[in-house]
Motif scaffolding. Structure first.
Motif, PDB file in Angstrom:
ATOM      1  N   GLU A  52      11.208   1.897  13.690  1.00  0.00           N
ATOM      2  CA  GLU A  52      11.208   2.890  12.610  1.00  0.00           C
ATOM      3  C   GLU A  52      12.589   2.968  11.965  1.00  0.00           C
ATOM      4  O   GLU A  52      13.602   3.088  12.645  1.00  0.00           O
ATOM      5  CB  GLU A  52      10.825   4.269  13.168  1.00  0.00           C
ATOM      6  N   ARG A  85       9.165   1.928   7.375  1.00  0.00           N
ATOM      7  CA  ARG A  85       8.739   3.279   7.764  1.00  0.00           C
ATOM      8  C   ARG A  85       7.289   3.212   8.233  1.00  0.00           C
ATOM      9  O   ARG A  85       6.432   2.648   7.542  1.00  0.00           O
ATOM     10  CB  ARG A  85       8.831   4.255   6.586  1.00  0.00           C
ATOM     11  N   MET A  88       4.304   4.272   5.963  1.00  0.00           N
ATOM     12  CA  MET A  88       4.002   3.526   4.732  1.00  0.00           C
ATOM     13  C   MET A  88       2.899   2.495   4.976  1.00  0.00           C
ATOM     14  O   MET A  88       2.866   1.836   6.007  1.00  0.00           O
ATOM     15  CB  MET A  88       5.255   2.827   4.223  1.00  0.00           C
ATOM     16  N   SER A  89       2.013   2.355   3.990  1.00  0.00           N
ATOM     17  CA  SER A  89       0.972   1.327   4.044  1.00  0.00           C
ATOM     18  C   SER A  89       1.588  -0.031   3.715  1.00  0.00           C
ATOM     19  O   SER A  89       2.749  -0.106   3.270  1.00  0.00           O
ATOM     20  CB  SER A  89      -0.132   1.648   3.031  1.00  0.00           C
ATOM     21  N   CYS A  90       0.813  -1.087   3.892  1.00  0.00           N
ATOM     22  CA  CYS A  90       1.299  -2.434   3.544  1.00  0.00           C
ATOM     23  C   CYS A  90       1.718  -2.494   2.076  1.00  0.00           C
ATOM     24  O   CYS A  90       2.777  -3.030   1.746  1.00  0.00           O
ATOM     25  CB  CYS A  90       0.213  -3.479   3.798  1.00  0.00           C
ATOM     26  N   GLN A  92       2.665  -0.018   0.130  1.00  0.00           N
ATOM     27  CA  GLN A  92       3.866   0.777  -0.082  1.00  0.00           C
ATOM     28  C   GLN A  92       5.118   0.042   0.399  1.00  0.00           C
ATOM     29  O   GLN A  92       6.163   0.092  -0.246  1.00  0.00           O
ATOM     30  CB  GLN A  92       3.750   2.135   0.614  1.00  0.00           C
ATOM     31  N   LEU A  93       4.993  -0.644   1.530  1.00  0.00           N
ATOM     32  CA  LEU A  93       6.135  -1.416   2.021  1.00  0.00           C
ATOM     33  C   LEU A  93       6.494  -2.529   1.045  1.00  0.00           C
ATOM     34  O   LEU A  93       7.668  -2.745   0.742  1.00  0.00           O
ATOM     35  CB  LEU A  93       5.833  -2.003   3.404  1.00  0.00           C
ATOM     36  N   ALA A  96       8.254  -1.099  -1.839  1.00  0.00           N
ATOM     37  CA  ALA A  96       9.578  -0.551  -1.505  1.00  0.00           C
ATOM     38  C   ALA A  96      10.648  -1.635  -1.403  1.00  0.00           C
ATOM     39  O   ALA A  96      11.834  -1.325  -1.316  1.00  0.00           O
ATOM     40  CB  ALA A  96       9.500   0.222  -0.192  1.00  0.00           C
TER      41      ALA A  96
END
Length: 156
Positions: A52, A85, A88-90, A92-93, A96
């Protein structure tokens, strides 16, 4: 009392261990890349855990692929960084992921030493060129709109 304190202590230690449980593992590294957790940064290697808040950063010649426990496979391309994080979904990652910019300092030799490029010498900045071009355009428009002088520009 000792038994109760021991139970509380074991619960706290177990909670800390769960908080640091890996979210995934690095499956491929090409070139140079680092992982930073907190204030400590190290070169990343295949098999390294992703925890994390880990920040994975690649150089312009490096890339990293890691697989998270939820099935996400994330590839960080050259010159990019991502902070992992668990919430976070795939998608979202992936969204990001950000390009990494590097600060480059250049100098130009002069007869009195060196100065940063673009400071007092060298090529004018884009803002200076755009400003000068705008002044020229305003001057040309003003000259063309002079109602008192109807002389053609071409001289014909």
């Amino acid at each position: 009392m000792k038994k109760k304190l021991g139970t509380v202590l074991i619960s706290l230690i177990a909670g800390a261990a769960i908080a640091q449980a890996p979210l995934g593992t690095v499956t491929n590294v090409s070139g140079v890349a680092t992982v930073t957790t907190g204030t400590a940064g190290t070169a990343i290697t295949v098999g390294a855990p992703i925890v994390e808040g880990a920040r994975v950063i690649t150089t312009t010649t490096g890339s990293v692929t890691f697989r998270l426990a939820n099935g996400c496979v994330i590839t960080v391309p050259p010159g990019h960084a991502i902070t992992v994080r668990s919430a976070m979904s795939c998608q979202q990652l992936q969204a990001a992921m950000q390009p990494v910019t590097t600060a480059v300092t250049t100098t130009t030799a002069t007869t009195s030493g060196t100065v940063p490029a673009g400071v007092g010498i060298g090529t004018p900045s884009g803002a200076a060129v755009a400003g000068f071009a705008a002044l020229l355009a305003v001057g040309a428009i003003a000259a063309n709109n002079d109602d008192n002088n109807n002389t053609p520009i071409s001289g014909r």
